[in-house]
Design an enzyme around this catalytic site. Structure first.
Site, mmCIF file in Angstrom:
data_model
loop_
_atom_site.group_PDB
_atom_site.id
_atom_site.type_symbol
_atom_site.label_atom_id
_atom_site.label_comp_id
_atom_site.label_asym_id
_atom_site.label_seq_id
_atom_site.Cartn_x
_atom_site.Cartn_y
_atom_site.Cartn_z
ATOM 1 N N GLU A 177 0.829 -1.219 0.000
ATOM 2 C CA GLU A 177 0.000 0.000 0.000
ATOM 3 C C GLU A 177 0.853 1.255 0.000
ATOM 4 O OE1 GLU A 177 -2.607 0.404 3.405
ATOM 5 O OE2 GLU A 177 -3.578 2.175 2.584
ATOM 6 N N LYS A 219 -2.694 -2.147 -2.981
ATOM 7 C CA LYS A 219 -3.719 -1.281 -2.378
ATOM 8 C C LYS A 219 -3.321 0.168 -2.600
ATOM 9 C CE LYS A 219 -5.989 -0.273 2.025
ATOM 10 N NZ LYS A 219 -6.661 -0.908 3.169
#
Ligand code: 13P
Length: 339
Positions: A177, A219
């Protein structure tokens, strides 16, 4: 080893399913509880999260996995069942946030680097035994005057790749992420540039560190206008710019991309995801890994009171259903009004 990673990653982006990010650190969940006037005790944190995990329709049909904070992975439900078991009983996978937070990056004013690599191999072995089958590490990239710096982008990419390799060694799928923060007066073009640069740096490092991309999930943020920009890009433009940016930088061997909501309204987060799936063919599954955009309505409905559990579950189930539809491009505004 790679077969198990691939199977897990594919399950995380099964058709119409996405991830519930319920991995707020104790400090962050305290802020969320403060906003509804609830006391942030260990029991309250358990009751709130147990409420989400026992929303069985939503969990079985819309949620493929739940990201947990360390405390929750070790916690039992009120009846003594481990919360990870409550989750796996619904068919969803328990996951674990393993970074220890974004700290000031030395010599780079206003920028952060995410920590948590020390002892991570041993922590992964324990988390696997506790039932975790995927993990999350969040890097923070801030847009501002003269930032992000190359130093910030590369340092964070390097740490993300070290984390990802260690996760895979333990048979745990890493969610990588790199979050480009929405705050600021910048326009959507600047968000595009910074997101693209961050993703290129990330995939360079993942390659350099031999990470098996088929066993990872990305992500990212969506490509949006800065929150303080007077011109806000509409739903179609966000969908178009986000998919264009991802196509430039994310290899097609990555099985799935599950967005963070990052401070978008619940409905914007859903509308953007649905538009991407409705408007474009992509080489990866595009789904959600929302924290606030899945939980905000439920948190408000709960208000810290046991008598509101059913109302809170209904609010969570509604958002989960809307995002499940968005994951196949089938969401419509009218469905929100009908509810
Ligand atoms: P938000 O969807 O609230 O941005 O949270 C997702 C998340 O897990 C951030 O790391």
């Amino acid at each position: 080893m790679t077969a198990q990673l691939e199977t897990t990653a594919q399950a995380m982006v099964a058709d119409g399913k996405g991830i519930l990010a319920a991995d707020e650190s104790t400090g962050t969940i305290q802020k969320r509880f403060d906003s509804i006037g609830a006391e942030c005790t260990e029991d309250n944190r358990r009751d709130y999260r147990e409420m989400l995990f026992r929303a069985s329709d939503a969990m079985s049909n819309c949620i493929s996995g739940v990201i947990l904070y360390d405390e929750t992975l070790r916690q039992n439900a009120k009846d003594g069942t481990p919360l990870s078991k409550v989750i796996s009983n619904t068919g969803a996978l328990p996951g674990i946030k393993v970074d220890t937070g974004a700290k000031d990056l030395t010599f780079c004013s206003g920028e952060k680097v995410t920590e948590g690599l020390d002892g991570l191999r041993e922590r992964f072995a324990e988390y696997y035994d506790l039932g975790a089958r995927f993990a999350k590490w969040r890097a923070v990239i801030t847009i501002g005057d003269g930032i992000p710096s190359r130093t910030c982008i590369e340092t964070n990419a390097h740490a993300l790749a070290r984390y990802a390799a260690l996760a895979q060694e333990a048979n745990i799928v890493p969610i990588v992420e790199p979050e480009v923060i929405m705050d600021g007066p910048h326009d959507i073009t600047r968000c595009f540039e910074v997101t693209e640069a961050s993703l290129h740096a990330l995939y360079d490092e993942l390659y350099a560190q031999k990470v098996h991309l088929e066993g990872t999930i990305l992500k990212p943020n969506m490509v949006v206008s800065g929150t303080e920009n007077s011109t806000q890009a509409g739903v179609e433009e966000v969908a178009e710019q986000t998919v264009k940016c991802l196509k430039r930088a994310v290899p097609s061997s990555v099985p799935g991309i599950c967005f963070l909501s990052g401070g978008q309204s619940d409905e914007d987060a859903t509308a953007h995801l649905s538009a991407m799936n409705a408007m474009f063919d992509s080489p990866w599954k595009l789904s959600f890994s929302y924290g606030r955009a899945l939980q905000a309505a439920a948190l408000k409905a709960w208000g810290g009171k046991a008598e509101n559990l059913a109302a809170a579950q209904a609010a969570f189930s509604h958002r989960a259903k809307m995002n499940s539809l968005a994951a196949t491009g089938a969401w419509k505004t009218a469905l929100e009004e009908a509810a």
